[in-house]
Design an enzyme around this catalytic site. Sequence first.
Site, PDB file in Angstrom:
ATOM      1  N   ASP A   1      74.327 -37.145  14.062  1.00  0.00           N
ATOM      2  CA  ASP A   1      74.510 -38.160  13.012  1.00  0.00           C
ATOM      3  C   ASP A   1      75.988 -38.521  12.868  1.00  0.00           C
ATOM      4  O   ASP A   1      76.352 -39.700  12.785  1.00  0.00           O
ATOM      5  CB  ASP A   1      73.904 -37.690  11.677  1.00  0.00           C
ATOM      6  CG  ASP A   1      74.174 -36.225  11.381  1.00  0.00           C
ATOM      7  OD1 ASP A   1      74.818 -35.552  12.213  1.00  0.00           O
ATOM      8  OD2 ASP A   1      73.747 -35.742  10.314  1.00  0.00           O
TER       9      ASP A   1
ATOM     10  N   LYS B   1      72.022 -31.225  17.022  1.00  0.00           N
ATOM     11  CA  LYS B   1      71.769 -31.035  15.587  1.00  0.00           C
ATOM     12  C   LYS B   1      71.401 -29.560  15.419  1.00  0.00           C
ATOM     13  O   LYS B   1      70.306 -29.201  14.961  1.00  0.00           O
ATOM     14  CB  LYS B   1      70.617 -31.959  15.147  1.00  0.00           C
ATOM     15  CG  LYS B   1      70.450 -32.041  13.657  1.00  0.00           C
ATOM     16  CD  LYS B   1      71.544 -32.839  12.962  1.00  0.00           C
ATOM     17  CE  LYS B   1      71.371 -32.795  11.462  1.00  0.00           C
ATOM     18  NZ  LYS B   1      72.458 -33.449  10.725  1.00  0.00           N
TER      19      LYS B   1
ATOM     20  N   ASP C   1      68.896 -41.546  24.029  1.00  0.00           N
ATOM     21  CA  ASP C   1      68.256 -42.862  24.018  1.00  0.00           C
ATOM     22  C   ASP C   1      68.837 -43.715  22.891  1.00  0.00           C
ATOM     23  O   ASP C   1      69.225 -44.869  23.083  1.00  0.00           O
ATOM     24  CB  ASP C   1      66.743 -42.656  23.821  1.00  0.00           C
ATOM     25  CG  ASP C   1      65.948 -43.921  24.069  1.00  0.00           C
ATOM     26  OD1 ASP C   1      66.482 -44.849  24.699  1.00  0.00           O
ATOM     27  OD2 ASP C   1      64.794 -43.985  23.630  1.00  0.00           O
TER      28      ASP C   1
ATOM     29  N   ASP D   1      71.811 -47.034  22.980  1.00  0.00           N
ATOM     30  CA  ASP D   1      71.672 -48.375  22.411  1.00  0.00           C
ATOM     31  C   ASP D   1      72.827 -48.675  21.448  1.00  0.00           C
ATOM     32  O   ASP D   1      73.298 -49.813  21.368  1.00  0.00           O
ATOM     33  CB  ASP D   1      70.325 -48.531  21.686  1.00  0.00           C
ATOM     34  CG  ASP D   1      69.232 -49.011  22.640  1.00  0.00           C
ATOM     35  OD1 ASP D   1      69.358 -48.761  23.852  1.00  0.00           O
ATOM     36  OD2 ASP D   1      68.261 -49.644  22.181  1.00  0.00           O
TER      37      ASP D   1
ATOM     38  N   TYR E   1      60.580 -36.443  23.945  1.00  0.00           N
ATOM     39  CA  TYR E   1      59.819 -37.408  24.735  1.00  0.00           C
ATOM     40  C   TYR E   1      58.983 -36.720  25.817  1.00  0.00           C
ATOM     41  O   TYR E   1      58.591 -37.356  26.784  1.00  0.00           O
ATOM     42  CB  TYR E   1      60.749 -38.419  25.410  1.00  0.00           C
ATOM     43  CG  TYR E   1      61.391 -39.453  24.493  1.00  0.00           C
ATOM     44  CD1 TYR E   1      60.912 -39.677  23.207  1.00  0.00           C
ATOM     45  CD2 TYR E   1      62.465 -40.215  24.938  1.00  0.00           C
ATOM     46  CE1 TYR E   1      61.508 -40.624  22.382  1.00  0.00           C
ATOM     47  CE2 TYR E   1      63.063 -41.166  24.119  1.00  0.00           C
ATOM     48  CZ  TYR E   1      62.584 -41.364  22.841  1.00  0.00           C
ATOM     49  OH  TYR E   1      63.178 -42.307  22.036  1.00  0.00           O
TER      50      TYR E   1
END
Length: 346
Positions: A216, A183, A240, A244, A131
């Site tokens: 993941d 990752k 982010d 959620d 971002y």
Amino acid sequence: MTSSYSICLLPGDGIGTEVIDCGCRVLDALTAQGGPQFIYDIQPAGYDTFLDVGHSLPSATLEAAKAADAVLLGAMDVAQIPPHGGDPLGGLRIGLEVSASIRPSATIPGIKSPAADIDCVIVREVTEGLYSRDEYMGDDDAAYAIRVITREASTKAARMAFEEARMREKRSGKPGLVTAVHKVGVLKLSDGLFLEACADVARDYPDIAYETRNVDACAMDMVREPGAFDVILATNVFGDILSDVAAGMAAGLGLAASACIGDRWAYFEPVHGTAPDIAGQGVANPCATVLTAGMMLRYLGEGSSADAVEAAVYAVLAEGQVRTGDLGGTATSAQMTDAILAMLNA
Ligand code: ATP
């Protein structure tokens, strides 16, 4: 002596402008009870501000935010702002030198949620990663986004995560655990550096357990075994998304609060966005903003006021008489706020 605080309010767009009033009503009720006083400075920022003045974060707004004791934000419609209109959230984060956001997610008595036992905090680096808005077109058919990871920002976020774990351990008595999410098998250099910084910080906190998980696998584990997490430490995009997931597993976006804290400044915002589908109807759930105001009170050193606000929100939710649409009820934002105020004054 009663303390007085200057609060810079950034209502922003959509439901942000509605829920921030609810937050202020609760803060004012504390004052009326003889608690801290608040002097508000309402400043423009967001998409509507871009339409009005050509920039989504005017420099006067940033200066006002820096001059205040804390900043309380509603929500901003970042998606509609073109590149030349600036990035109000990114600009605030950089301008206020905040490095990470703290987003708690826990099941709330009386609220149906997919997870019975989630109680975690996501500490998310918020200034860089994917971002960082460093994008360019290679040619007409190839777009590139640069993922920036620095040792400095990763270390700051990691330190915040371990401090948070210590604080939670002290409060709950449960052993602290920091889970760093990555990752690294694919992003060998950038997540390699992130994990190196996290491991360095972990060595300074031998009392807090430390583990790493692939992002993941972590998303799946959060759904299958939500109680296994305490503090989740993540880079910007992973954090982010996972926050959620955590909000959805707990009580939903209408109840999710967050804080962005740096060494000198801090701002506080509900996790939800501008919710264009319900904006302007006066039906948004104000609890996320009220709980966010609670996090702000704690940051300002007003712990007992923060406790009172949180207890009032949780008591109204547990009672279940007054609920907004997202929680299966029919109450307006104002009615929900009235119920919180009545509980606060009870
Ligand atoms: P944005 O692009 O500004 O993030 P969005 O609609 O994509 O907007 P959210 O604003 O977070 O994302 O909303 C996601 C969903 O959750 C929407 O259906 C919205 O109505 C609902 N929602 C979000 N916040 C609240 C709230 N405070 N009260 C009730 N419903 C909410």
